[in-house]
Each structure stands twice: as structure tokens, then as C-alpha cells.
Write a protein that holds these residues in place. Structure first.
Motif: not given
Length: 599
Positions: A547-576
Motif C-alpha cells: 500500500x502507499x505506506x509500503x506495507x504488504x497487503x494482508x500483513x500487519x507489519x511487513x514492509x517492502x522498501x526497494x525497487x520492487x515497489x516502484x509501480x512503473x518504469x522510469x525515464x531516469x536511473x534507479x539509484x537516485x
């Protein structure tokens, strides 16, 4: 603020560990466990451990490679000398159906700092409209304006020297942060000849202007880009160097070496799954448990984060049940929506010898690359969105709905053809006696997936970016290739370009047909290593995993914070953007902690 008893106990245990070696152990309870000590994981760990009465453990499979010359080096195109060494996970794709069945190498960093230790060090942000589109598809608060302060917060930009400005470097001061942990600069080894002027003047023949600084959210144009490096030390700036080394002595922060196998779940939670910690395999092969009193945070990257969710029982029930993994949270979109870009390289001999780094980039819109055919092509692609969406849904065994994919495709189509977001990137470089261009279609419509194929945590996931699934991606990549060929034949840059070396004219003649170009592109492109979307931040009905707080749906306290959460490809580079997302995510977590304390 005084240290809590928990933090004091952790500090004492770490001291014992240092003094007694293997005779002592780290505590088995922390407030936060972060899986992955890479680009985002270490940034989040740094910011969370700023709060002295919470404890943070990071588990990373790799080790400290801070003195490894393959990490510190800034030589060569992108400085990525650590690729194909022991600090590379050395993934490989499945056979690519639309690329002649080829299996492509896929690189990711395995060290303190993760992929920031082996990437090309490119520091280029996304287009502002792309980030605004995140909010338009259901991610409240995720827009350019809200993310912008975190770009500045993460960055420590070094003003180019007069010599670097003369060599083509440029910047807009208002676009850069000066006090962040991440050093961003032009290296002293920037090529100081006239090549930048030749390239710039040639692109102007194609109607492409000079962009003084692409890092303000508007990418179109020619630009000499900065890198993630410490200019004075002339070494790579990676996440460990920026975010971990300066704070590694904090008493409430510890980095452990190990390979996380799965998340452990508390029993008896009737509504949402509650993570109690993780199981991980230590370097000696023993399996250990670590407990999280508040949250488990996945920062293992777009390949491994969805795999760990699946190994933990979070994912598509059909996949999990086929591997005898008990389903904890049925979430079919886990591992789907995988998007990478095909990268192609063309080289030419030169009558000049080049030294130094040549980081030149050109961003083009659809109208730049298609000219008068733009409207017709936009219509042709619009007509294909529904069948492409149906194909993606079928290939996911309907884990994603065709209507959801079509909706996301419509947003992407609007960005490309209505909002003129750049969809083409061409990198121009020179090395020794050769010049060349790497190029890629930035916003492909092809969608793939990453899934486990074994319940064994040591087995690599099956990685299928499904390159060129959408025929338009091949057409655009071919059109870029043909434009690059014309570029090298155009004055004034043609004064330094000789015969085409890759592909040689004998393999792809100057008068090659579109079909011959297509065959060459499909047989020669490589992964661009910008994989994202496999745990997408989207509404669940659109194929979201967090969700927009990066919590995995159906869980109470698991978040994902990395490139896998980006919903669409971007025109720049990932690092920044990953550093900015990590910074904002840390603030979201801190705000949540504040609310918990208030109650």
C-alpha cells in the motif's frame, strides 16, 4: 533522549561480541529487522537508528567490500568492474521467448551496499510527471512535490570545477542537496577534450537541445551526467560508504551476515498476518532465528524480495501450493509486473584516442524519435493495449487482471504521447580508440515475472522479464538503433567516427531492412538491470503488493522498501530515486512510531 533498556542491552551485547568473538552472540530481538543491506536497506537503517531508543538489525548475504578495488574503482564506462566477481549474485533470466530463447545474465550486488557497489554510478532522476502518475493510480501522497525534498535530503552535491565545466559538466544549483550523506560529483577524470561539444552540436542537428541539468524533473535533451562518487578520494560512493560506515558504531544498530530464508509468523492473529521475525542461514550453514518486535522490512531487491515473500507463504496460492508452502497471505500479484529495459550497444572505430570518463546522455521523446509518424504510431499502440493486457493476464495465469493492466497501460500511453515524457535514452561514450552508444527504450510495455520454482531458499528464483513481449518495444529499440547509426554519420561527430565495429557492416549492412535490424536487436541486447515492479505499490485491485505506506497487503507489519515497489518504469536511473524512496519510507515509519507512542 536516554537509551532504552533494550538499546542498552544491545550495546552491551555488541561490546561482548567484539571482545569475545564467537563466544558471544547478538541479541535475538530487535525492533526492526531489515532484510538486505543494499541501497535502500542501509539508508533506512541509518534513518531509523537515528532514534536512539529503537533497535535495528540488518541481515545481508554479502560482506564488507569497502576496500575491494572492484568496488572503489571509478575507471571505465560506469565503473562497474565488480560485475561477474564474487560480489555479484550472478542471476540469469529464463529463456526469453521473444529473443530467440536466449538466456541473459542479470547482475545484482552481493555486499554491504548491494547493487550500488557494482552499478554504473549514474545519478539521473526520473521525470516529474512519472512520479505524479504514481499518485494518479492510487498511491496517495506519492508525487513529485512530496518526493523532491528527499532527493535533496539524500544528496551531497559537489559543484563542478572550472575544468569540469569546460569539459561539458553543467548544473542548476537549486536542483541539488548539499548536506546529505550521498556524495554526487563529476570525477576529475572527466574527459577534457572537445568531444562533448561535438556530441552536443550533433544532437542539435536532430533538434535535441542542451539540458543544463536533467535532475530537476525534466529530462529531454543532451546532458553530461554526474556520478555517485567521492571526487576528492576518487572512489565510488555506495550505500555502505554513504549511509552505514559513518554510523556503524551506533549502539542500537547491527549488521549481520546471513541469507534470509523466510519470514516467521506469529500464531493466532485472526485478521492480518503478524511477522514475529525471520529465519536466516548464517555463513557457517546454521539456521538461526531473529525476532522483530515492531516490523520486518524487505529490502532485498526486485529479484529476491518477492521470492522471500513467496517462501514465507505470501503470494499466488497456485504457486505456493504446488511447492507445498502453506499459504499465509493469498496475494497473487507477488512477483508479477516485472519490468526491465533492453539495452543495446553499437561501437565505431575512431581516428582519435580518448582518455577519461565520457558520461554523455541524450533523452528523446516519442515525437523526437518518430517525427511526423508520432500520431499514427500513438493510435496503433492504443489499439494494442487491450490485447497486450490480455496477454499479460494470461501469462500470469490471471494473477493480474487484464482490465488492471490495460488501465496502467493507458496511463503509460498518456505519459509517452500526451505528456511527452522521454521514452528513449542514448548514452554516448568513448574508450581508447573507439566511440559508441548504449541505448534503450525507457518505457517498455512488456511485462514479466519473478517467482520461486523451489521451496529451497538457496535456489535462485526464476527471473523472466519477458523482453520484447510487446512488439512495439522491438520496433522502438530498432528505431533508436537506426537513429544512433545516423547520429554517427552526422557532422560534426562523424569527424571522429570511423567504421562500425559492432555490429560489423558485414553482419548488418548500411542498407539493412527493418527485419534485419529487428533480428540484430533481438539477438544482441542485454539486460539493463533496472528491474522493478515485482512488489508494486498499487491498489490491490490493480495488481498491488504494498500500500502507499509500503506495507504488504494482508500483513500487519511487513514492509517492502526497494525497487520492487516502484509501480512503473522510469525515464531516469534507479539509484537516485531509490535513495529518495528510502528516505521518505523511513519518515513514514517514524511518523507511525510517533502515532503509536501518542496512543
Amino acid at each position: 533522549m536516554a537509551l532504552s533498556q533494550k538499546a542498552l542491552a544491545l550495546a552491551c551485547s555488541i561490546c561482548a561480541l567484539v571482545s569475545l568473538g564467537t563466544a558471544a552472540s547478538v541479541p535475538d530481538h530487535f525492533d526492526f529487522i531489515i532484510i538486505g543491506g543494499g541501497t535502500t536497506g542501509l539508508a533506512v537503517a541509518n534513518r531509523l537508528s537515528e532514534v536512539p531508543d529503537i533497535t535495528v538489525a540488518v541481515i545481508e548475504a554479502g560482506k564488507d567490500e569497502g576496500k575491494n578495488p572492484n568496488v572503489t574503482s571509478v575507471e571505465g564506462f560506469g565503473g562497474s568492474t565488480g560485475v561477474n566477481t564474487q560480489i555479484d549474485w550472478l542471476y540469469a533470466t529464463t529463456e526469453q521467448t521473444h529473443a530467440g530463447g536466449r538466456v541473459l545474465d542479470y547482475h545484482a550486488g552481493k555486499a554491504w551496499g548491494g547493487t550500488s557497489t557494482i552499478n554504473g554510478m549514474t545519478y539521473i532522476r526520473a521525470e516529474d510527471a512519472q512520479i505524479d502518475a504514481w499518485e494518479r493510480v492510487g498511491n496517495d501522497g506519492w508525487n513529485w512535490e512530496n518526493l523532491w525534498p528527499y532527493h535533496l535530503k539524500s544528496e551531497h552535491f559537489e559543484t563542478p570545477t572550472q575544468a569540469q565545466l569546460a569539459a561539458g559538466a553543467s548544473y542548476e544549483d537549486v536542483y541539488h542537496g548539499r548536506n546529505g550523506p550521498l556524495s554526487v560529483a563529476y570525477q576529475y577524470g572527466l574527459h577534457n577534450g572537445s568531444f562533448a561539444s561535438l556530441v552536443n552540436e550533433t544532437w542539435q542537428q536532430f533538434g535535441i537541445p542542451l539540458n543544463e541539468d536533467v535532475n530537476g524533473g525534466s529530462l529531454r535533451g543532451f546532458f553530461v551526467w554526474p556520478q555517485t562518487l567521492d571526487r576528492e578520494a576518487n572512489v565510488r560512493e555506495h550505500a555502505a560508504r554513504a549511509y552505514y560506515y559513518p554510523v556503524q558504531d551506533r549502539s542500537n544498530l547491527v549488521l549481520l551476515r546471513g541469507h534470509v530464508d523466510r519470514i516467521r509468523w506469529a500464531e493466532g492473529n485472526a485478521t492480518k498476518a503478524l511477522a514475529e521475525g525471520v529465519e536466516y542461514t548464517a555463513p557457517d550453514g546454521s539456521v538461526k532465528a531473529l525476532y522483530a518486535d515492531k516490523e520486518v522490512i524487505l529490502s532485498a531487491g526486485s529479484v529476491r524480495s518477492p521470492a522471500i515473500l513467496e517462501l514465507s507463504g505470501v503470494g499466488n496460492p497456485e504457486i505456493l501450493e504446488s511447492l507445498n508452502i502453506p499459504v499465509k497471505v493469498p496475494l497473487p500479484a507477488v512477483g508479477e509486473n516485472a519490468i526491465d529495459q533492453p539495452n543495446t550497444f553499437m561501437t565505431y572505430t575512431s581516428n582519435s584516442t580518448f582518455t577519461g570518463m565520457v558520461p554523455y546522455v541524450t533523452y528523446m521523446t516519442a515525437s523526437d524519435i518518430l517525427g511526423s509518424e508520432t500520431d499514427a504510431v500513438a493510435g496503433e499502440i492504443a489499439a494494442q493495449l487491450k490485447p497486450w493486457a490480455q496477454q499479460v493476464a494470461e501469462e500470469s495465469n490471471n494473477a493480474l487482471s487484464a482490465s488492471a493492466i490495460e488501465h496502467l497501460y493507458q496511463v503509460q500511453h498518456d505519459l509517452i504521447f500526451t505528456q511527452d515524457v522521454p521514452c528513449v535514452e542514448i548514452l554516448t561514450t568513448a574508450m581508447g580508440g573507439n566511440v559508441g552508444s548504449a541505448f534503450f527504450a525507457l518505457l517498455p510495455f512488456s511485462r514479466g515475472r519473478v517467482h520461486i520454482s523451489s521451496a529451497n531458499p538457496a535456489a535462485y528464483p526464476a527471473l523472466d522479464p519477458n523482453y520484447l513481449m510487446a512488439y512495439w518495444d522491438l520496433v522502438l529499440q530498432r528505431t533508436i538503433a537506426q537513429t544512433v547509426a545516423k547520429f554517427w554519420e552526422t557532422a560534426p561527430v562523424n569527424s571522429v567516427a570511423g567504421a562500425r565495429a559492432q555490429p560489423p557492416v558485414s553482419d548488418l549492412p548500411a542498407n539493412a531492412t527493418d527485419e534485419e535490424w529487428d533480428a540484430w536487436v533481438a539477438s544482441s541486447f542485454t539486460a539493463n538491470h533496472h528491474l522493478l515492479g515485482t512488489a508494486a505499490m498499487l491498489p490491490e485491485e490493480l495488481g498491488g503488493v504494498v500500500d502507499p505506506t509500503l506495507v504488504v497487503y494482508g500483513t500487519e507489519n511487513v514492509r517492502v522498501i526497494d525497487a520492487s515497489v516502484l509501480p512503473a518504469q522510469i525515464s531516469g536511473h534507479l539509484t537516485s530515486i531509490l535513495y529518495a524512496v528510502a528516505e521518505r519510507a523511513a519518515d513514514i515509519i517514524k511518523e507511525n512510531l510517533g502515532k503509536q507512542r501518542d496512543t
